[in-house]
Design a protein around this motif. Structure first.
Motif, PDB file in Angstrom:
ATOM      1  N   ALA A  55       0.833  -1.208   0.000  1.00 45.59           N
ATOM      2  CA  ALA A  55       0.000   0.000   0.000  1.00 45.59           C
ATOM      3  C   ALA A  55       0.864   1.253   0.000  1.00 45.59           C
ATOM      4  O   ALA A  55       0.513   2.260  -0.622  1.00 45.59           O
ATOM      5  CB  ALA A  55      -0.932  -0.013   1.204  1.00 45.59           C
ATOM      6  N   ALA A  56       2.000   1.195   0.693  1.00 46.54           N
ATOM      7  CA  ALA A  56       2.913   2.337   0.726  1.00 46.54           C
ATOM      8  C   ALA A  56       3.482   2.618  -0.668  1.00 46.54           C
ATOM      9  O   ALA A  56       3.627   3.776  -1.067  1.00 46.54           O
ATOM     10  CB  ALA A  56       4.044   2.077   1.714  1.00 46.54           C
ATOM     11  N   TRP A  57       3.799   1.568  -1.428  1.00 40.62           N
ATOM     12  CA  TRP A  57       4.298   1.748  -2.792  1.00 40.62           C
ATOM     13  C   TRP A  57       3.226   2.388  -3.668  1.00 40.62           C
ATOM     14  O   TRP A  57       3.519   3.273  -4.481  1.00 40.62           O
ATOM     15  CB  TRP A  57       4.725   0.408  -3.380  1.00 40.62           C
ATOM     16  N   HIS A  58       1.977   1.944  -3.533  1.00 39.48           N
ATOM     17  CA  HIS A  58       0.896   2.517  -4.339  1.00 39.48           C
ATOM     18  C   HIS A  58       0.580   3.943  -3.900  1.00 39.48           C
ATOM     19  O   HIS A  58       0.242   4.794  -4.736  1.00 39.48           O
ATOM     20  CB  HIS A  58      -0.340   1.632  -4.257  1.00 39.48           C
ATOM     21  N   TYR A  59       0.690   4.214  -2.627  1.00 38.56           N
ATOM     22  CA  TYR A  59       0.546   5.591  -2.139  1.00 38.56           C
ATOM     23  C   TYR A  59       1.604   6.477  -2.773  1.00 38.56           C
ATOM     24  O   TYR A  59       1.310   7.591  -3.233  1.00 38.56           O
ATOM     25  CB  TYR A  59       0.679   5.602  -0.614  1.00 38.56           C
ATOM     26  N   ARG A  60       2.815   5.991  -2.819  1.00 44.72           N
ATOM     27  CA  ARG A  60       3.916   6.748  -3.430  1.00 44.72           C
ATOM     28  C   ARG A  60       3.655   6.954  -4.920  1.00 44.72           C
ATOM     29  O   ARG A  60       4.014   7.996  -5.486  1.00 44.72           O
ATOM     30  CB  ARG A  60       5.226   5.985  -3.225  1.00 44.72           C
ATOM     31  N   ALA A  61       3.004   5.988  -5.574  1.00 44.37           N
ATOM     32  CA  ALA A  61       2.678   6.126  -6.989  1.00 44.37           C
ATOM     33  C   ALA A  61       1.671   7.250  -7.212  1.00 44.37           C
ATOM     34  O   ALA A  61       1.793   8.029  -8.166  1.00 44.37           O
ATOM     35  CB  ALA A  61       2.131   4.810  -7.529  1.00 44.37           C
ATOM     36  N   VAL A  62       0.657   7.332  -6.352  1.00 46.06           N
ATOM     37  CA  VAL A  62      -0.321   8.421  -6.450  1.00 46.06           C
ATOM     38  C   VAL A  62       0.371   9.760  -6.244  1.00 46.06           C
ATOM     39  O   VAL A  62       0.144  10.721  -6.981  1.00 46.06           O
ATOM     40  CB  VAL A  62      -1.453   8.241  -5.415  1.00 46.06           C
ATOM     41  N   LEU A  63       1.228   9.819  -5.247  1.00 50.29           N
ATOM     42  CA  LEU A  63       1.972  11.044  -4.955  1.00 50.29           C
ATOM     43  C   LEU A  63       2.861  11.427  -6.140  1.00 50.29           C
ATOM     44  O   LEU A  63       2.941  12.602  -6.531  1.00 50.29           O
ATOM     45  CB  LEU A  63       2.812  10.838  -3.695  1.00 50.29           C
ATOM     46  N   ASP A  64       3.507  10.435  -6.716  1.00 45.82           N
ATOM     47  CA  ASP A  64       4.428  10.670  -7.826  1.00 45.82           C
ATOM     48  C   ASP A  64       3.698  11.191  -9.058  1.00 45.82           C
ATOM     49  O   ASP A  64       4.166  12.118  -9.731  1.00 45.82           O
ATOM     50  CB  ASP A  64       5.147   9.357  -8.170  1.00 45.82           C
ATOM     51  N   CYS A  65       2.547  10.606  -9.349  1.00 46.74           N
ATOM     52  CA  CYS A  65       1.817  10.916 -10.578  1.00 46.74           C
ATOM     53  C   CYS A  65       1.035  12.219 -10.512  1.00 46.74           C
ATOM     54  O   CYS A  65       1.054  13.023 -11.449  1.00 46.74           O
ATOM     55  CB  CYS A  65       0.876   9.758 -10.920  1.00 46.74           C
ATOM     56  N   LEU A  66       0.369  12.447  -9.384  1.00 48.57           N
ATOM     57  CA  LEU A  66      -0.576  13.565  -9.297  1.00 48.57           C
ATOM     58  C   LEU A  66      -0.048  14.771  -8.535  1.00 48.57           C
ATOM     59  O   LEU A  66      -0.683  15.831  -8.584  1.00 48.57           O
ATOM     60  CB  LEU A  66      -1.878  13.086  -8.661  1.00 48.57           C
ATOM     61  N   VAL A  67       1.047  14.616  -7.810  1.00 46.53           N
ATOM     62  CA  VAL A  67       1.541  15.737  -7.020  1.00 46.53           C
ATOM     63  C   VAL A  67       2.967  16.118  -7.426  1.00 46.53           C
ATOM     64  O   VAL A  67       3.214  17.215  -7.937  1.00 46.53           O
ATOM     65  CB  VAL A  67       1.497  15.422  -5.504  1.00 46.53           C
TER      66      VAL A  67
END
Length: 215
Positions: A199-211
């Motif tokens: 979940a932490a990796w996917h959270y980082r993916a959201v952060l990476d892509c949208l922020v």
């Protein structure tokens, strides 16, 4: 009733994993929304909030179910715990699907993921303790369903985001091995640790892509 045969030595690390998950997840989602609000518009912030809500739902409900004393309430919580996994899968897909340039592909994938997740949730809520192997297979199929739209996804997301998503997906998949390996000591804590890291990796993916990509 479902068998629950973990001794106190196995329960303690599981409690630690869940405590880290709930506290860390709450902090992480707040940070994500605060950072995303000025970087994206309402159309993109909503999917981010859906992802955050699904993540917190899984962490909180899992903690409640796994740490609750053996009782009828625990088996009720089990229904919601297993259902919340589908919510997390659909919620994780949503912000990334919204980045896809092909509207038709995006709509088909979004409807498919949410329809499959809602069907899985209904299965776990209405038929608790039944078709558990089928439910695990459905988790994996939904989780990797984005591969079917690989070309559209590849063109919509940065390479770093795809790497983070793949890493999280692999961790979830490997974690399933420990989820079904019930004879292994500390099996429950290991499974939940895999979920937390994935979940932490996917959270980082959201952060990476949208922020981060827009700062």
């Amino acid at each position: 009733m479902i068998r629950w045969e973990y001794d106190r030595h196995e329960i303690l690390p599981d409690r630690i994993v869940h405590a880290l998950g709930v506290i860390g997840g709450l902090f992480a989602v707040i940070v994500l929304l605060v950072l995303a609000a000025p970087a994206v518009g309402p159309w993109e912030l909503t999917p981010v909030a859906i992802f955050g809500g699904g993540l917190l739902a899984v962490l909180v409900i899992s903690a409640a179910y796994n740490l609750w004393p053996v009782s009828p309430v625990k088996w009720l919580l089990r229904r919601f715990d297993h259902s919340a996994i589908y919510l997390l899968i659909a919620g994780t897909y949503t912000p990334f699907i919204m980045q896809m340039r092909s509207e038709i592909t995006a709509v088909v994938l979004l409807v498919g993921v949410w329809a499959g997740s809602l069907a899985g949730m209904a299965l776990k809520l209405c038929l608790p303790g039944r078709f558990d192997r089928l439910a695990i297979l459905l988790y994996l199929l939904l989780g990797w369903s984005g591969v079917m739209a690989y070309e559209a996804v590849l063109g919509a997301l940065p390479g770093s985001t795809l790497t983070l998503l793949a890493a999280g997906g692999l961790l979830y998949t490997v974690g399933v091995v420990f989820h079904v390996w019930e004879s292994l000591g500390f099996q429950n804590a290991i499974w939940h640790a895999f979920v937390l890291v994935a979940a932490a990796w996917h959270y980082r993916a959201v952060l990476d892509c949208l922020v981060l990509a827009r700062v």
